[in-house]
Design a protein around this motif. Sequence first.
Motif, PDB file in Angstrom:
ATOM      1  N   GLN A  31       2.802 -23.394  11.114  1.00  0.00           N
ATOM      2  CA  GLN A  31       2.755 -23.876   9.736  1.00  0.00           C
ATOM      3  C   GLN A  31       2.832 -25.388   9.774  1.00  0.00           C
ATOM      4  OE1 GLN A  31       2.820 -21.789   6.818  1.00  0.00           O
ATOM      5  NE2 GLN A  31       2.370 -23.652   5.719  1.00  0.00           N
ATOM      6  N   ILE A  32       1.917 -26.031   9.052  1.00  0.00           N
ATOM      7  CA  ILE A  32       1.925 -27.494   8.961  1.00  0.00           C
ATOM      8  C   ILE A  32       2.879 -27.895   7.847  1.00  0.00           C
ATOM      9  CG2 ILE A  32       0.544 -29.552   8.517  1.00  0.00           C
ATOM     10  CD1 ILE A  32      -1.902 -27.897   9.440  1.00  0.00           C
ATOM     11  N   HIS A  33       3.801 -28.798   8.172  1.00  0.00           N
ATOM     12  CA  HIS A  33       4.743 -29.362   7.205  1.00  0.00           C
ATOM     13  C   HIS A  33       4.404 -30.840   7.034  1.00  0.00           C
ATOM     14  CE1 HIS A  33       7.367 -25.787   6.994  1.00  0.00           C
ATOM     15  NE2 HIS A  33       6.929 -25.576   8.228  1.00  0.00           N
ATOM     16  N   PRO A  34       5.031 -31.534   6.079  1.00  0.00           N
ATOM     17  CA  PRO A  34       4.639 -32.930   5.799  1.00  0.00           C
ATOM     18  C   PRO A  34       4.669 -33.875   7.012  1.00  0.00           C
ATOM     19  CG  PRO A  34       5.997 -32.102   4.024  1.00  0.00           C
ATOM     20  CD  PRO A  34       6.000 -31.045   5.108  1.00  0.00           C
ATOM     21  N   THR A  35       5.632 -33.713   7.915  1.00  0.00           N
ATOM     22  CA  THR A  35       5.739 -34.643   9.060  1.00  0.00           C
ATOM     23  C   THR A  35       5.712 -33.943  10.415  1.00  0.00           C
ATOM     24  OG1 THR A  35       8.152 -34.571   8.940  1.00  0.00           O
ATOM     25  CG2 THR A  35       7.043 -36.341   7.708  1.00  0.00           C
ATOM     26  N   TYR A  36       5.529 -32.649  10.438  1.00  0.00           N
ATOM     27  CA  TYR A  36       5.549 -31.913  11.703  1.00  0.00           C
ATOM     28  C   TYR A  36       4.810 -30.590  11.551  1.00  0.00           C
ATOM     29  CZ  TYR A  36       9.279 -29.208   9.477  1.00  0.00           C
ATOM     30  OH  TYR A  36       9.993 -28.413   8.612  1.00  0.00           O
ATOM     31  N   THR A  37       4.590 -29.929  12.685  1.00  0.00           N
ATOM     32  CA  THR A  37       4.011 -28.585  12.695  1.00  0.00           C
ATOM     33  C   THR A  37       4.974 -27.679  13.442  1.00  0.00           C
ATOM     34  OG1 THR A  37       1.795 -29.552  12.711  1.00  0.00           O
ATOM     35  CG2 THR A  37       1.980 -27.207  13.280  1.00  0.00           C
ATOM     36  N   ARG A  38       5.361 -26.578  12.806  1.00  0.00           N
ATOM     37  CA  ARG A  38       6.315 -25.633  13.401  1.00  0.00           C
ATOM     38  C   ARG A  38       5.541 -24.448  13.967  1.00  0.00           C
ATOM     39  NH1 ARG A  38      10.248 -24.075   9.266  1.00  0.00           N
ATOM     40  NH2 ARG A  38      11.338 -25.942   9.922  1.00  0.00           N
ATOM     41  N   PHE A  39       5.862 -24.107  15.218  1.00  0.00           N
ATOM     42  CA  PHE A  39       5.280 -22.957  15.902  1.00  0.00           C
ATOM     43  C   PHE A  39       6.388 -21.962  16.210  1.00  0.00           C
ATOM     44  CE2 PHE A  39       2.447 -26.434  16.712  1.00  0.00           C
ATOM     45  CZ  PHE A  39       1.180 -25.873  16.729  1.00  0.00           C
ATOM     46  N   ILE A  40       6.131 -20.697  15.887  1.00  0.00           N
ATOM     47  CA  ILE A  40       7.088 -19.629  16.172  1.00  0.00           C
ATOM     48  C   ILE A  40       6.388 -18.572  17.013  1.00  0.00           C
ATOM     49  CG2 ILE A  40       8.515 -17.778  15.190  1.00  0.00           C
ATOM     50  CD1 ILE A  40       9.633 -20.549  14.522  1.00  0.00           C
ATOM     51  N   THR A  41       6.995 -18.246  18.145  1.00  0.00           N
ATOM     52  CA  THR A  41       6.496 -17.161  18.988  1.00  0.00           C
ATOM     53  C   THR A  41       7.436 -15.981  18.840  1.00  0.00           C
ATOM     54  OG1 THR A  41       5.560 -18.721  20.570  1.00  0.00           O
ATOM     55  CG2 THR A  41       5.888 -16.453  21.336  1.00  0.00           C
ATOM     56  N   GLY A  42       6.881 -14.843  18.450  1.00  0.00           N
ATOM     57  CA  GLY A  42       7.653 -13.619  18.346  1.00  0.00           C
ATOM     58  C   GLY A  42       7.573 -12.832  19.646  1.00  0.00           C
ATOM     59  N   ILE A  43       8.713 -12.286  20.035  1.00  0.00           N
ATOM     60  CA  ILE A  43       8.803 -11.394  21.197  1.00  0.00           C
ATOM     61  C   ILE A  43       9.371 -10.092  20.669  1.00  0.00           C
ATOM     62  CG2 ILE A  43       9.813 -11.018  23.481  1.00  0.00           C
ATOM     63  CD1 ILE A  43      10.276 -14.135  23.503  1.00  0.00           C
ATOM     64  N   VAL A  44       8.596  -9.007  20.755  1.00  0.00           N
ATOM     65  CA  VAL A  44       8.978  -7.738  20.145  1.00  0.00           C
ATOM     66  C   VAL A  44       8.832  -6.619  21.166  1.00  0.00           C
ATOM     67  CG1 VAL A  44       8.437  -6.064  18.325  1.00  0.00           C
ATOM     68  CG2 VAL A  44       8.217  -8.518  17.860  1.00  0.00           C
ATOM     69  N   ILE A  45       9.869  -5.792  21.286  1.00  0.00           N
ATOM     70  CA  ILE A  45       9.741  -4.538  22.028  1.00  0.00           C
ATOM     71  C   ILE A  45       9.811  -3.431  20.980  1.00  0.00           C
ATOM     72  CG2 ILE A  45      12.233  -4.483  22.613  1.00  0.00           C
ATOM     73  CD1 ILE A  45       9.389  -3.063  24.821  1.00  0.00           C
ATOM     74  N   HIS A  46       8.725  -2.678  20.895  1.00  0.00           N
ATOM     75  CA  HIS A  46       8.598  -1.644  19.867  1.00  0.00           C
ATOM     76  C   HIS A  46       8.544  -0.279  20.535  1.00  0.00           C
ATOM     77  CE1 HIS A  46       6.021   0.889  17.138  1.00  0.00           C
ATOM     78  NE2 HIS A  46       7.034   0.576  16.370  1.00  0.00           N
ATOM     79  N   CYS A  47       9.347   0.650  20.037  1.00  0.00           N
ATOM     80  CA  CYS A  47       9.305   2.034  20.498  1.00  0.00           C
ATOM     81  C   CYS A  47       8.747   2.869  19.353  1.00  0.00           C
ATOM     82  CB  CYS A  47      10.693   2.526  20.887  1.00  0.00           C
ATOM     83  SG  CYS A  47      10.705   4.198  21.568  1.00  0.00           S
ATOM     84  N   GLU A  48       7.591   3.467  19.603  1.00  0.00           N
ATOM     85  CA  GLU A  48       6.903   4.235  18.564  1.00  0.00           C
ATOM     86  C   GLU A  48       7.846   5.241  17.910  1.00  0.00           C
ATOM     87  OE1 GLU A  48       3.535   7.473  18.955  1.00  0.00           O
ATOM     88  OE2 GLU A  48       2.757   5.477  19.428  1.00  0.00           O
ATOM     89  N   SER A  49       7.944   5.181  16.603  1.00  0.00           N
ATOM     90  CA  SER A  49       8.772   6.061  15.772  1.00  0.00           C
ATOM     91  C   SER A  49      10.271   5.900  15.999  1.00  0.00           C
ATOM     92  CB  SER A  49       8.400   7.536  15.990  1.00  0.00           C
ATOM     93  OG  SER A  49       7.052   7.746  15.713  1.00  0.00           O
ATOM     94  N   LYS A  50      10.685   4.888  16.748  1.00  0.00           N
ATOM     95  CA  LYS A  50      12.117   4.717  17.025  1.00  0.00           C
ATOM     96  C   LYS A  50      12.641   3.336  16.679  1.00  0.00           C
ATOM     97  CE  LYS A  50      12.643   8.737  19.223  1.00  0.00           C
ATOM     98  NZ  LYS A  50      12.994   9.168  20.526  1.00  0.00           N
ATOM     99  N   GLY A  51      11.768   2.419  16.247  1.00  0.00           N
ATOM    100  CA  GLY A  51      12.230   1.088  15.886  1.00  0.00           C
ATOM    101  C   GLY A  51      11.829   0.021  16.884  1.00  0.00           C
ATOM    102  N   ALA A  52      12.451  -1.151  16.718  1.00  0.00           N
ATOM    103  CA  ALA A  52      12.086  -2.292  17.546  1.00  0.00           C
ATOM    104  C   ALA A  52      13.263  -3.241  17.678  1.00  0.00           C
ATOM    105  CB  ALA A  52      10.899  -3.025  16.924  1.00  0.00           C
ATOM    106  N   TRP A  53      13.175  -4.100  18.674  1.00  0.00           N
ATOM    107  CA  TRP A  53      14.079  -5.232  18.827  1.00  0.00           C
ATOM    108  C   TRP A  53      13.191  -6.456  18.948  1.00  0.00           C
ATOM    109  CZ3 TRP A  53      14.726  -9.168  22.343  1.00  0.00           C
ATOM    110  CH2 TRP A  53      15.881  -9.955  22.168  1.00  0.00           C
ATOM    111  N   ALA A  54      13.578  -7.561  18.295  1.00  0.00           N
ATOM    112  CA  ALA A  54      12.722  -8.734  18.292  1.00  0.00           C
ATOM    113  C   ALA A  54      13.537 -10.018  18.276  1.00  0.00           C
ATOM    114  CB  ALA A  54      11.806  -8.701  17.073  1.00  0.00           C
ATOM    115  N   CYS A  55      12.907 -11.085  18.751  1.00  0.00           N
ATOM    116  CA  CYS A  55      13.499 -12.416  18.677  1.00  0.00           C
ATOM    117  C   CYS A  55      12.361 -13.432  18.591  1.00  0.00           C
ATOM    118  CB  CYS A  55      14.403 -12.700  19.875  1.00  0.00           C
ATOM    119  SG  CYS A  55      13.542 -12.738  21.448  1.00  0.00           S
ATOM    120  N   ILE A  56      12.716 -14.683  18.364  1.00  0.00           N
ATOM    121  CA  ILE A  56      11.704 -15.732  18.230  1.00  0.00           C
ATOM    122  C   ILE A  56      12.035 -16.917  19.136  1.00  0.00           C
ATOM    123  CG2 ILE A  56      11.051 -15.121  15.876  1.00  0.00           C
ATOM    124  CD1 ILE A  56      12.740 -17.609  14.988  1.00  0.00           C
TER     125      ILE A  56
END
Length: 160
Positions: A31-56
């Motif tokens: 996302q471009i902001h007035p004086t900087y650009t912020r980048f977020i990388t998501g890391i997700v482990i997903h178990c089908e029909s059982k949920g997920a754990w995630a961080c950035i």
Amino acid sequence: MTFHEVFQHIVRFMKKDPTGRYRLIFGTDSQIHPTYTRFITGIVIHCESKGAWACIRKVVVPRKMTNLHERISYETTLTEEVVSMFTEDKKNQLINIVLPNIYKGSSFTIEGHIDIGANSQNKTRMFVNEMVGRMESLGIEPKIKPESFVASSYANRFTK
């Protein structure tokens, strides 16, 4: 969190159900902001029909990155950086959690979600082949819009 802590969270999540169908997913948005650009990388482990754990992981570039190709390319680079932390040894550790249960339906895949789309209205369509090729060269399955939810939805919410 350190990479070691992130990896241990993923291992613990997968060990809770070694018969699960797992997807380890990475994706970056910006996302471009007035004086900087912020980048977020998501890391997700997903178990089908059982949920997920995630961080950035957050990276801030102290300027407005208005060139679309530069920004999409840097998003892909940041995803590649995180993927590269998962060495063959780390991937094998994760695979070995589900391997004894393959015949019971367990699985493990790795995906790279890219915040680009191929339809004619999407300004990023001209970069699809380049970015998809970069993900494929890492040996991970590339996903673009509308399937790239880790980049276009999860990571996106933290870029604001």
